[in-house]
Scaffold this motif. Structure first.
Motif, PDB file in Angstrom:
ATOM      1  N   ILE A 161       0.925  -1.058   0.013  1.00 13.83           N
ATOM      2  CA  ILE A 161       0.221   0.157  -0.222  1.00 13.83           C
ATOM      3  C   ILE A 161       0.937   1.214  -0.003  1.00 13.83           C
ATOM      4  O   ILE A 161       1.450   1.548   0.833  1.00 13.83           O
ATOM      5  CB  ILE A 161      -0.943   0.139   1.392  1.00 13.83           C
ATOM      6  CG1 ILE A 161      -1.631  -1.197   1.347  1.00 13.83           C
ATOM      7  CG2 ILE A 161      -1.698   1.414   1.083  1.00 13.83           C
ATOM      8  CD1 ILE A 161      -2.505  -1.324   2.586  1.00 13.83           C
ATOM      9  N   TRP A 162       0.908   1.994  -1.219  1.00 12.70           N
ATOM     10  CA  TRP A 162       2.228   3.069  -1.331  1.00 12.70           C
ATOM     11  C   TRP A 162       1.307   4.279  -0.858  1.00 12.70           C
ATOM     12  O   TRP A 162       0.162   4.542  -1.130  1.00 12.70           O
ATOM     13  CB  TRP A 162       2.536   3.197  -2.658  1.00 12.70           C
ATOM     14  CG  TRP A 162       3.427   1.990  -3.119  1.00 12.70           C
ATOM     15  CD1 TRP A 162       3.238   0.777  -3.762  1.00 12.70           C
ATOM     16  CD2 TRP A 162       5.046   1.946  -2.610  1.00 12.70           C
ATOM     17  NE1 TRP A 162       4.268   0.150  -3.965  1.00 12.70           N
ATOM     18  CE2 TRP A 162       5.296   0.602  -3.008  1.00 12.70           C
ATOM     19  CE3 TRP A 162       5.648   2.709  -1.903  1.00 12.70           C
ATOM     20  CZ2 TRP A 162       6.797   0.425  -2.897  1.00 12.70           C
ATOM     21  CZ3 TRP A 162       7.021   2.419  -1.720  1.00 12.70           C
ATOM     22  CH2 TRP A 162       7.496   1.209  -2.326  1.00 12.70           C
ATOM     23  N   LEU A 163       1.932   5.119   0.187  1.00 14.50           N
ATOM     24  CA  LEU A 163       1.509   6.419   0.470  1.00 14.50           C
ATOM     25  C   LEU A 163       2.430   7.480  -0.062  1.00 14.50           C
ATOM     26  O   LEU A 163       3.723   7.095  -0.288  1.00 14.50           O
ATOM     27  CB  LEU A 163       1.430   6.422   2.179  1.00 14.50           C
ATOM     28  CG  LEU A 163       0.403   5.298   2.514  1.00 14.50           C
ATOM     29  CD1 LEU A 163       0.657   5.163   4.070  1.00 14.50           C
ATOM     30  CD2 LEU A 163      -0.901   5.303   2.213  1.00 14.50           C
ATOM     31  N   THR A 164       1.946   8.716  -0.248  1.00 13.28           N
ATOM     32  CA  THR A 164       3.057   9.660  -0.449  1.00 13.28           C
ATOM     33  C   THR A 164       3.532  10.433   0.601  1.00 13.28           C
ATOM     34  O   THR A 164       3.017  10.406   1.819  1.00 13.28           O
ATOM     35  CB  THR A 164       2.114  10.676  -1.393  1.00 13.28           C
ATOM     36  OG1 THR A 164       1.329  11.393  -0.478  1.00 13.28           O
ATOM     37  CG2 THR A 164       1.656  10.054  -2.529  1.00 13.28           C
ATOM     38  N   PRO A 165       4.733  11.034   0.443  1.00 13.86           N
ATOM     39  CA  PRO A 165       5.377  11.905   1.598  1.00 13.86           C
ATOM     40  C   PRO A 165       4.339  12.737   2.228  1.00 13.86           C
ATOM     41  O   PRO A 165       4.014  13.005   3.345  1.00 13.86           O
ATOM     42  CB  PRO A 165       6.412  12.491   1.066  1.00 13.86           C
ATOM     43  CG  PRO A 165       6.956  11.378  -0.050  1.00 13.86           C
ATOM     44  CD  PRO A 165       5.496  10.887  -0.626  1.00 13.86           C
ATOM     45  N   GLU A 166       3.782  13.264   1.271  1.00  8.55           N
ATOM     46  CA  GLU A 166       2.435  14.486   1.755  1.00  8.55           C
ATOM     47  C   GLU A 166       1.510  13.805   2.510  1.00  8.55           C
ATOM     48  O   GLU A 166       1.068  14.594   3.665  1.00  8.55           O
ATOM     49  CB  GLU A 166       1.988  15.183   0.252  1.00  8.55           C
ATOM     50  CG  GLU A 166       2.801  15.983  -0.578  1.00  8.55           C
ATOM     51  CD  GLU A 166       3.825  14.881  -1.385  1.00  8.55           C
ATOM     52  OE1 GLU A 166       4.995  15.444  -1.525  1.00  8.55           O
ATOM     53  OE2 GLU A 166       3.597  13.872  -1.630  1.00  8.55           O
ATOM     54  N   GLU A 167       0.890  12.612   2.182  1.00  8.32           N
ATOM     55  CA  GLU A 167       0.028  12.077   3.032  1.00  8.32           C
ATOM     56  C   GLU A 167       0.513  11.511   4.752  1.00  8.32           C
ATOM     57  O   GLU A 167      -0.204  11.995   5.532  1.00  8.32           O
ATOM     58  CB  GLU A 167      -0.414  10.686   2.426  1.00  8.32           C
ATOM     59  CG  GLU A 167      -1.277  10.692   1.252  1.00  8.32           C
ATOM     60  CD  GLU A 167      -1.884   9.473   0.581  1.00  8.32           C
ATOM     61  OE1 GLU A 167      -2.771   9.117   1.027  1.00  8.32           O
ATOM     62  OE2 GLU A 167      -0.829   8.816   0.212  1.00  8.32           O
ATOM     63  N   ILE A 168       1.549  11.303   4.653  1.00  6.30           N
ATOM     64  CA  ILE A 168       2.320  10.772   5.735  1.00  6.30           C
ATOM     65  C   ILE A 168       2.686  12.164   6.460  1.00  6.30           C
ATOM     66  O   ILE A 168       2.309  12.134   7.930  1.00  6.30           O
ATOM     67  CB  ILE A 168       3.542  10.149   5.578  1.00  6.30           C
ATOM     68  CG1 ILE A 168       3.071   8.855   4.911  1.00  6.30           C
ATOM     69  CG2 ILE A 168       4.508   9.957   6.813  1.00  6.30           C
ATOM     70  CD1 ILE A 168       4.499   7.919   4.424  1.00  6.30           C
ATOM     71  N   LEU A 169       3.271  12.859   6.062  1.00 13.82           N
ATOM     72  CA  LEU A 169       3.529  14.266   6.795  1.00 13.82           C
ATOM     73  C   LEU A 169       2.289  14.982   7.279  1.00 13.82           C
ATOM     74  O   LEU A 169       2.289  15.653   8.300  1.00 13.82           O
ATOM     75  CB  LEU A 169       4.308  15.192   6.085  1.00 13.82           C
ATOM     76  CG  LEU A 169       5.945  14.535   5.605  1.00 13.82           C
ATOM     77  CD1 LEU A 169       6.601  15.483   4.710  1.00 13.82           C
ATOM     78  CD2 LEU A 169       6.478  14.052   7.286  1.00 13.82           C
ATOM     79  N   LYS A 170       1.324  15.181   6.289  1.00 10.88           N
ATOM     80  CA  LYS A 170       0.112  15.844   6.520  1.00 10.88           C
ATOM     81  C   LYS A 170      -0.836  14.976   7.764  1.00 10.88           C
ATOM     82  O   LYS A 170      -1.460  15.838   8.796  1.00 10.88           O
ATOM     83  CB  LYS A 170      -0.752  15.783   5.437  1.00 10.88           C
ATOM     84  CG  LYS A 170      -2.170  16.495   5.522  1.00 10.88           C
ATOM     85  CD  LYS A 170      -3.041  16.359   4.254  1.00 10.88           C
ATOM     86  CE  LYS A 170      -4.583  16.501   4.600  1.00 10.88           C
ATOM     87  NZ  LYS A 170      -5.207  16.237   3.443  1.00 10.88           N
ATOM     88  N   GLU A 171      -0.692  13.803   7.767  1.00 12.46           N
ATOM     89  CA  GLU A 171      -1.476  12.872   8.736  1.00 12.46           C
ATOM     90  C   GLU A 171      -0.726  12.421  10.125  1.00 12.46           C
ATOM     91  O   GLU A 171      -1.226  12.186  11.032  1.00 12.46           O
ATOM     92  CB  GLU A 171      -2.191  11.720   8.105  1.00 12.46           C
ATOM     93  CG  GLU A 171      -3.244  12.101   7.057  1.00 12.46           C
ATOM     94  CD  GLU A 171      -4.074  10.928   6.769  1.00 12.46           C
ATOM     95  OE1 GLU A 171      -4.539   9.845   7.525  1.00 12.46           O
ATOM     96  OE2 GLU A 171      -4.272  10.626   5.612  1.00 12.46           O
ATOM     97  N   SER A 172       0.533  12.843   9.965  1.00  9.69           N
ATOM     98  CA  SER A 172       1.364  12.370  11.232  1.00  9.69           C
ATOM     99  C   SER A 172       1.395  13.415  12.269  1.00  9.69           C
ATOM    100  O   SER A 172       1.079  14.643  12.278  1.00  9.69           O
ATOM    101  CB  SER A 172       2.497  11.851  11.051  1.00  9.69           C
ATOM    102  OG  SER A 172       3.468  12.911  10.360  1.00  9.69           O
TER     103      SER A 172
END
Length: 172
Positions: A161-172
């Motif tokens: 399941i590939w996520l983008t760095p933007e998704e990760i940084l936005k939701e972390s």
């Protein structure tokens, strides 16, 4: 159930822990990660949780995170040439006989060895003593310039399941 999450961007090492945080939220509903401790050999694990396991790996700009209800191991490697004698040092006799000579094939085997050792918190020394395929459910993954693998106790997921760095940084 085992799930494997991945991210590619600048600095896979810096993305690994935020990837774990978002993956644990999506997989188990964790808003905050449980406390993490390290085994005597250094494997990170959730303190006091015997039903929630994770494994992290990073190489170059890639990071992978595996989550499972049982011990799990994951590894990812950027495919790049190394010294010519490395396959003979790492691969057992049968593996070397079946080896196609490509660095893609080498890293496919290497990531299987590494993920199995991570699953059981075992040393990867000497690497040729760690046989492939591992004696557990496992799956190899590959993409443009990378190889990865997961070892688990249930059916390994077919896809990362590939996520983008933007998704990760936005939701972390």
């Amino acid at each position: 159930m085992t799930a494997v999450f991945g991210v590619w961007g600048e600095g896979g090492r810096q993305l690994a822990w935020p990837l774990l945080q978002l993956a644990a939220r999506r997989q188990w509903g964790y808003q905050v990660l449980p406390c993490v401790e390290r085994s005597p050999r250094g494997k990170p694990l959730f303190t006091g949780h015997t039903d929630r396991w994770f494994s992290l790996s990073h190489s170059g700009g890639y990071a992978l995170c595996a989550l499972s209800d049982w011990p799990v191991g994951v590894d990812i490697e950027v495919v790049r040439p190394h010294r010519a004698g490395l396959p003979a040092y790492v691969l057992g006799e049968e593996e070397l006989a079946a080896f196609d000579g490509s660095w893609e094939d080498f890293f496919r085997i290497w990531t299987l060895k590494e993920s199995w050792c991570k699953q059981w918190d075992l040393p990867l020394v000497p690497p040729r003593a760690v046989a492939t395929p591992p004696p557990c459910p496992h799956r190899s993954y590959a993409g443009d310039g990378w190889q990865g693998a997961v070892c688990c106790q249930d059916d390994p997921p077919r896809e990362v399941i590939w996520l983008t760095p933007e998704e990760i940084l936005k939701e972390s």
